[in-house]
Design a protein around this motif. Sequence first.
Motif, PDB file in Angstrom:
ATOM      1  N   ALA A  14     -53.186  19.905  15.950  1.00 33.30           N
ATOM      2  CA  ALA A  14     -52.679  21.272  15.949  1.00 33.30           C
ATOM      3  C   ALA A  14     -51.337  21.274  15.237  1.00 33.30           C
ATOM      4  O   ALA A  14     -50.628  20.275  15.225  1.00 33.30           O
ATOM      5  CB  ALA A  14     -52.518  21.782  17.375  1.00 33.30           C
ATOM      6  N   THR A  15     -50.994  22.383  14.661  1.00 35.01           N
ATOM      7  CA  THR A  15     -49.687  22.534  14.049  1.00 35.01           C
ATOM      8  C   THR A  15     -48.681  22.778  15.159  1.00 35.01           C
ATOM      9  O   THR A  15     -48.831  23.734  15.934  1.00 35.01           O
ATOM     10  CB  THR A  15     -49.670  23.720  13.070  1.00 35.01           C
ATOM     11  OG1 THR A  15     -50.678  23.495  12.085  1.00 35.01           O
ATOM     12  CG2 THR A  15     -48.312  23.865  12.420  1.00 35.01           C
ATOM     13  N   ALA A  36     -50.758  23.328  20.306  1.00 28.30           N
ATOM     14  CA  ALA A  36     -49.553  23.430  19.471  1.00 28.30           C
ATOM     15  C   ALA A  36     -48.312  23.017  20.259  1.00 28.30           C
ATOM     16  O   ALA A  36     -47.386  22.417  19.703  1.00 28.30           O
ATOM     17  CB  ALA A  36     -49.400  24.845  18.926  1.00 28.30           C
TER      18      ALA A  36
END
Length: 177
Positions: A14-15, A36
């Motif tokens: 995930a970013t 995230a």
Amino acid sequence: MSCEQNKAVSPSPATPVATDEFIAASADIDRSSLPALIAAFDADPVGVIDRLERDIGGQSALRRYATAMVEQGQAENLGRQLTLILNRGDDLARPDNQDGAVWYPHAEDAGFFAGGVGAVLSSHPDALAAFSRGTGRSAPAASDDLQAWLSAAVADLPRPARSAFDDAFRAAAYQPD
């Protein structure tokens, strides 16, 4: 349904949210937003904890994050994250001088994180087995004091650093009525 029965959040990449946005991003955590936050913590655990410890709303954000981790099947991962923070060796004992006083910011941050996690675990005892696996330690016995068990990893800190850890732990674990 116990925390152990919940389906774990997918470990897909995930970013991460920016460290300075962690508190705001933790306001409404769901299955799609938790990865995230995990990625943000894993990318900069010291920065995230420092931000949580010193910014308004950080204690609540820490509890929301830890609660989401436990409730979404990530207790083992949360244990791993705590271990990363507690096993920083000499870094926890390194003093800093500010305004003519000596303080231990890394021990304080570690105590804050451990205390917040401990507060959440105390209300989710079914997550202790998974959390313990993440720490690489045996789960505490039902008769064990959770604070003492969580603090055992820093038992060898010099007294001033240990005091900073303990004070921050108690402050983060405090749950007003």
